[in-house]
Design a protein around this motif. Sequence first.
Motif, PDB file in Angstrom:
ATOM      1  N   ARG A  18      -1.083  -8.828  -6.623  1.00  0.00           N
ATOM      2  CA  ARG A  18      -0.552  -8.429  -7.919  1.00  0.00           C
ATOM      3  C   ARG A  18      -0.036  -6.995  -7.898  1.00  0.00           C
ATOM      4  NH1 ARG A  18      -5.516  -9.473 -11.246  1.00  0.00           N
ATOM      5  NH2 ARG A  18      -6.476 -10.542  -9.527  1.00  0.00           N
ATOM      6  N   ARG A  19       0.015  -6.393  -6.723  1.00  0.00           N
ATOM      7  CA  ARG A  19       0.543  -5.034  -6.583  1.00  0.00           C
ATOM      8  C   ARG A  19       1.707  -5.051  -5.608  1.00  0.00           C
ATOM      9  NH1 ARG A  19      -4.803  -4.033  -7.419  1.00  0.00           N
ATOM     10  NH2 ARG A  19      -5.500  -4.296  -5.313  1.00  0.00           N
ATOM     11  N   ARG A  20       2.457  -3.971  -5.579  1.00  0.00           N
ATOM     12  CA  ARG A  20       3.591  -3.838  -4.669  1.00  0.00           C
ATOM     13  C   ARG A  20       3.117  -3.283  -3.334  1.00  0.00           C
ATOM     14  NH1 ARG A  20       7.858  -0.864  -8.731  1.00  0.00           N
ATOM     15  NH2 ARG A  20       7.936  -2.519 -10.257  1.00  0.00           N
ATOM     16  N   CYS A  21       3.763  -3.726  -2.257  1.00  0.00           N
ATOM     17  CA  CYS A  21       3.437  -3.207  -0.931  1.00  0.00           C
ATOM     18  C   CYS A  21       3.830  -1.743  -0.835  1.00  0.00           C
ATOM     19  CB  CYS A  21       4.171  -4.001   0.140  1.00  0.00           C
ATOM     20  SG  CYS A  21       3.545  -5.648   0.370  1.00  0.00           S
ATOM     21  N   PRO A  22       3.094  -0.958  -0.048  1.00  0.00           N
ATOM     22  CA  PRO A  22       3.453   0.451   0.108  1.00  0.00           C
ATOM     23  C   PRO A  22       4.809   0.591   0.796  1.00  0.00           C
ATOM     24  CG  PRO A  22       1.260  -0.002   0.969  1.00  0.00           C
ATOM     25  CD  PRO A  22       1.872  -1.303   0.640  1.00  0.00           C
ATOM     26  N   PRO A  23       5.684   1.436   0.252  1.00  0.00           N
ATOM     27  CA  PRO A  23       6.989   1.643   0.877  1.00  0.00           C
ATOM     28  C   PRO A  23       6.902   2.682   2.000  1.00  0.00           C
ATOM     29  CG  PRO A  23       6.847   2.961  -1.084  1.00  0.00           C
ATOM     30  CD  PRO A  23       5.554   2.172  -0.996  1.00  0.00           C
ATOM     31  N   PHE A  24       7.995   2.833   2.741  1.00  0.00           N
ATOM     32  CA  PHE A  24       8.069   3.924   3.704  1.00  0.00           C
ATOM     33  C   PHE A  24       8.083   5.236   2.938  1.00  0.00           C
ATOM     34  CE2 PHE A  24       9.605   0.580   6.470  1.00  0.00           C
ATOM     35  CZ  PHE A  24       9.001   0.906   7.673  1.00  0.00           C
ATOM     36  N   PHE A  25       7.387   6.242   3.468  1.00  0.00           N
ATOM     37  CA  PHE A  25       7.326   7.540   2.816  1.00  0.00           C
ATOM     38  C   PHE A  25       7.270   8.639   3.863  1.00  0.00           C
ATOM     39  CE2 PHE A  25       2.959   6.540   3.658  1.00  0.00           C
ATOM     40  CZ  PHE A  25       2.328   7.752   3.878  1.00  0.00           C
ATOM     41  N   LEU A  26       7.622   9.848   3.441  1.00  0.00           N
ATOM     42  CA  LEU A  26       7.522  11.015   4.303  1.00  0.00           C
ATOM     43  C   LEU A  26       6.113  11.567   4.163  1.00  0.00           C
ATOM     44  CD1 LEU A  26       9.079  13.004   6.142  1.00  0.00           C
ATOM     45  CD2 LEU A  26       9.450  14.381   4.109  1.00  0.00           C
ATOM     46  N   PRO A  27       5.308  11.566   5.225  1.00  0.00           N
ATOM     47  CA  PRO A  27       3.930  12.032   5.095  1.00  0.00           C
ATOM     48  C   PRO A  27       3.871  13.528   4.782  1.00  0.00           C
ATOM     49  CG  PRO A  27       4.428  11.517   7.380  1.00  0.00           C
ATOM     50  CD  PRO A  27       5.614  11.130   6.576  1.00  0.00           C
ATOM     51  N   ALA A  84       4.808   6.769  -3.131  1.00  0.00           N
ATOM     52  CA  ALA A  84       4.242   5.560  -2.533  1.00  0.00           C
ATOM     53  C   ALA A  84       2.963   5.152  -3.266  1.00  0.00           C
ATOM     54  CB  ALA A  84       3.963   5.791  -1.052  1.00  0.00           C
ATOM     55  N   TRP A  85       2.159   6.112  -3.661  1.00  0.00           N
ATOM     56  CA  TRP A  85       0.930   5.860  -4.413  1.00  0.00           C
ATOM     57  C   TRP A  85       1.272   5.172  -5.737  1.00  0.00           C
ATOM     58  CZ3 TRP A  85      -3.504   9.867  -4.297  1.00  0.00           C
ATOM     59  CH2 TRP A  85      -4.515   9.532  -5.183  1.00  0.00           C
ATOM     60  N   ASP A  86       2.277   5.697  -6.442  1.00  0.00           N
ATOM     61  CA  ASP A  86       2.676   5.120  -7.730  1.00  0.00           C
ATOM     62  C   ASP A  86       3.224   3.705  -7.566  1.00  0.00           C
ATOM     63  OD1 ASP A  86       1.900   7.403  -9.058  1.00  0.00           O
ATOM     64  OD2 ASP A  86       3.922   8.255  -9.129  1.00  0.00           O
ATOM     65  N   VAL A  87       3.993   3.489  -6.497  1.00  0.00           N
ATOM     66  CA  VAL A  87       4.547   2.152  -6.249  1.00  0.00           C
ATOM     67  C   VAL A  87       3.428   1.146  -6.026  1.00  0.00           C
ATOM     68  CG1 VAL A  87       5.837   0.773  -4.558  1.00  0.00           C
ATOM     69  CG2 VAL A  87       6.784   2.904  -5.411  1.00  0.00           C
ATOM     70  N   VAL A  88       2.428   1.529  -5.263  1.00  0.00           N
ATOM     71  CA  VAL A  88       1.324   0.623  -4.955  1.00  0.00           C
ATOM     72  C   VAL A  88       0.571   0.229  -6.223  1.00  0.00           C
ATOM     73  CG1 VAL A  88      -0.936   0.522  -3.844  1.00  0.00           C
ATOM     74  CG2 VAL A  88       1.021   1.342  -2.568  1.00  0.00           C
ATOM     75  N   LEU A  89       0.345   1.166  -7.118  1.00  0.00           N
ATOM     76  CA  LEU A  89      -0.462   0.874  -8.302  1.00  0.00           C
ATOM     77  C   LEU A  89       0.331   0.315  -9.472  1.00  0.00           C
ATOM     78  CD1 LEU A  89      -3.019   3.800  -8.305  1.00  0.00           C
ATOM     79  CD2 LEU A  89      -3.273   1.480  -7.443  1.00  0.00           C
ATOM     80  N   THR A  90       1.646   0.231  -9.355  1.00  0.00           N
ATOM     81  CA  THR A  90       2.457  -0.357 -10.411  1.00  0.00           C
ATOM     82  C   THR A  90       2.654  -1.838 -10.107  1.00  0.00           C
ATOM     83  OG1 THR A  90       3.615   1.718 -10.715  1.00  0.00           O
ATOM     84  CG2 THR A  90       4.653  -0.241 -11.619  1.00  0.00           C
ATOM     85  N   PRO A  91       2.274  -2.714 -11.043  1.00  0.00           N
ATOM     86  CA  PRO A  91       2.432  -4.146 -10.774  1.00  0.00           C
ATOM     87  C   PRO A  91       3.896  -4.545 -10.703  1.00  0.00           C
ATOM     88  CG  PRO A  91       1.682  -3.791 -13.015  1.00  0.00           C
ATOM     89  CD  PRO A  91       1.707  -2.454 -12.345  1.00  0.00           C
TER      90      PRO A  91
END
Length: 163
Positions: A18-27, A84-91
């Motif tokens: 029910r969540r989005r997969c983590p996208p690519f991000f710049l660490p 990436a954190w926001d994407v993961v927690l947004t349904p």
Amino acid sequence: MKPRSHDAFMSTTPAHKRRRCPPFFLPVHLRARHDGWTIERQCTFLGHLYLTGCVTTASRLVGMTRMSAYRLRRSEGAEGFAYAWDVVLTPPGGGRIARPRTDWRKVTDDELFRRLDCGLVAPLIHRGKVTGIRRKPDNRALLRLIRRLDHAASRGEPGGPPR
């Protein structure tokens, strides 16, 4: 076949679906420490955040504290990690999240070379477990660096390629 109701879907679907997969991000670039937020820990944290939906649990699973995770999120240069954190927690279907914009005029050449060396990363999740890290080059940084070199060469500045 009868269509399932929303409640039936929510009760039978695993939480991470029910969540989005983590996208690519710049660490986030931090000084090197064996017990700090390495690139691997940042990726693993986002993977566990995707699987559990809980910051406290995800940070414990990577051996860090919840407060240090929030401190990392607020640190300078952590826009990609926070996105990436926001994407993961947004349904899914929960709205669009704005990707952070980079003001390329303020990015130094050293930072561009660091982005080329590090690249973009994302956790690799297989069968409900974080199994590794996916990497891909940061093409935006490469193209920006090429543009700067071409501009320097066309003006005949020292440090640019010879004509």
